[in-house]
Write a protein that holds these residues in place. Structure first.
Motif, PDB file in Angstrom:
ATOM      1  N   VAL A  89      13.444 -32.475  11.999  1.00  0.00           N
ATOM      2  CA  VAL A  89      14.535 -33.528  11.578  1.00  0.00           C
ATOM      3  C   VAL A  89      14.942 -34.657  12.450  1.00  0.00           C
ATOM      4  N   ALA A  90      15.556 -35.398  11.798  1.00  0.00           N
ATOM      5  CA  ALA A  90      16.409 -36.307  12.447  1.00  0.00           C
ATOM      6  C   ALA A  90      17.826 -36.297  11.852  1.00  0.00           C
ATOM      7  N   GLY A  91      18.753 -35.935  12.860  1.00  0.00           N
ATOM      8  CA  GLY A  91      20.080 -36.074  12.430  1.00  0.00           C
ATOM      9  C   GLY A  91      20.943 -37.060  12.863  1.00  0.00           C
ATOM     10  N   MET A  92      22.319 -36.833  12.194  1.00  0.00           N
ATOM     11  CA  MET A  92      23.252 -38.095  12.113  1.00  0.00           C
ATOM     12  C   MET A  92      24.429 -37.523  12.886  1.00  0.00           C
ATOM     13  N   LEU A  93      25.002 -38.296  13.536  1.00  0.00           N
ATOM     14  CA  LEU A  93      26.452 -38.093  14.390  1.00  0.00           C
ATOM     15  C   LEU A  93      27.599 -37.564  13.716  1.00  0.00           C
ATOM     16  N   LYS A  94      27.623 -37.869  12.353  1.00  0.00           N
ATOM     17  CA  LYS A  94      29.090 -37.372  11.824  1.00  0.00           C
ATOM     18  C   LYS A  94      29.013 -35.985  11.286  1.00  0.00           C
ATOM     19  N   ARG A  95      29.990 -35.341  11.583  1.00  0.00           N
ATOM     20  CA  ARG A  95      30.261 -34.037  11.052  1.00  0.00           C
ATOM     21  C   ARG A  95      31.615 -33.694  10.747  1.00  0.00           C
ATOM     22  N   ASP A  96      31.877 -32.995   9.964  1.00  0.00           N
ATOM     23  CA  ASP A  96      33.135 -32.484   9.311  1.00  0.00           C
ATOM     24  C   ASP A  96      33.677 -33.586   8.206  1.00  0.00           C
TER      25      ASP A  96
END
Ligand SMILES: [Zn+2]
Ligand SMILES: [Zn+2]
Length: 359
Positions: A89-96
């Motif tokens: 996968v490729a993920g993204m920077l944002k969490r929570d």
């Protein structure tokens, strides 16, 4: 898959230019999070700003551009089944992200003020393992390497979204209307390839020979590149006019321009190159943009800004690049070469994107 208890990582250090190599516990995913065995992580211009302390000087692991293999899932992620163990996968920077604020509910979670940004507020991806939100992952086609996927999560997604915004707001269609991209660095050289692959008449502008030749070396190269250090706006308009269909009735110049350039001179050049009623889409983050009332009141240009997109646009972007053979010009470094990586992007003739790759 056995996961070790500790991992090596490159963390923002005391020095304003380099990372410190550290050993840390491997984090455990909870909720909708998943743990990636990092395959590659991009080094973005924003990372240099994090090193310099522009975002408050958090001593976090660098990088906000991850790709890798899913090796563990939080309990909600497991139930959700959006990603599966072993998936690339490729993920993204944002969490929570909260999914409850006005931004989340009325616009897009990417603007959530409560969300935390990996590589800026919390640990990023220059590490052997890292956490991402499973809901914001894009699955990678088999023919896309981790090294090619990582830059798409920020640079690629940002320019992809900006192209969509520009063509939709300005009504540009394949064969009708002209789209320009100012600045042919990491974002720009991806953008000219994407815009061409999507069928739009595309102009690339830069004032440096390296990025101009890079854009022209790609399979999908722009219809025209303009060296703004050599060609004045009047001459550039003549060159652009030659790309208009026969019998074209309208103004000279470009209908929309996406700003990926930081240089102050590029702003005036771009405004002058826009047709009356044209659209500027701001992506680059120089300290200030300078406009005159004439630009708005008499020339009637519009200026809007665009940020990186969401997970739907990330998947579209990944799929477009895989299908069309759109490539990021990359130079790879290992974790042990983190210093060389930080130095490389400041060297003369640097082009494209630095990416840290993992075994
Ligand atoms: Zn970035
Ligand atoms: Zn929110």
């Amino acid at each position: 898959m056995s996961i070790p208890t500790t991992m090596r990582a490159a963390k923002v250090g005391v020095d304003k230019h380099y990372y410190d190599l550290v050993t840390l516990p491997v984090p455990q995913p909870k909720g909708y999070e998943c743990l990636l065995k990092i395959g590659a992580a991009g080094f973005c211009h924003t990372d240099t700003m994090v090193l310099e302390g522009v975002f408050g000087g958090n001593k976090v692991i660098g990088s906000h551009e991850p790709s890798g293999t899913v090796v563990a899932l939080g309990e909600d992620a497991e139930r959700d089944e959006r990603v599966k163990l072993g998936q690339r996968v490729a993920g993204m920077l944002k969490r929570d992200v909260c999914f409850e604020c006005s931004d989340c509910k009325l616009v897009d979670w990417i603007y959530c003020q409560k969300g935390l940004n990996s590589g800026l507020d919390i640990d990023g991806f220059f590490s052997e393992y890292a956490i991402v939100d499973s809901r914001f992952c894009a699955t990678l086609p088999d023919n896309m390497s981790f090294e090619q996927a990582a830059p798409l999560t920020c640079a690629g997604l940002t320019i992809y979204k900006a192209i969509k915004v520009a063509v939709e707001k300005k009504g540009i269609l394949p064969g009708k209307g002209i789209l320009a991209i100012s600045g042919l660095g990491a974002l720009g050289h991806l953008g000219t390839q994407m815009a061409k692959a999507m069928g739009y008449t595309t102009i690339g502008i830069d004032a440096r020979p390296g990025p101009i030749s890079l854009a022209n070396e790609m399979k999908h190269k722009p219809d025209l590149t303009i060296d703004a250090s050599k060609v004045n706006v009047e001459k550039a308009k003549e060159m652009i006019n030659d790309l208009r269909p026969k019998g074209y009735f309208g103004w000279e110049g470009v209908d929309a321009i996406i700003m990926c350039a930081d240089a102050v001179a590029s702003q005036r050049y771009a405004i002058n190159l826009l047709v009356p009623h044209g659209l500027m889409v701001i992506v680059a983050q120089p300290p200030t943009y300078t406009f005159e009332f004439r630009d708005f009141i008499f020339k009637d240009i519009s200026v809007i800004a665009s940020m990186h997109g969401n997970e739907i646009q990330l998947q579209e972007c990944v799929d477009l690049c895989a299908k069309e053979g759109i490539r990021t010009e990359t130079t790879t470094f290992t974790l042990d070469q983190h210093k060389e990586m930080c130095d490389a992007i400041h060297q003369d003739g640097w082009k494209g994107k630095a990416v840290m790759v993992f075994e």
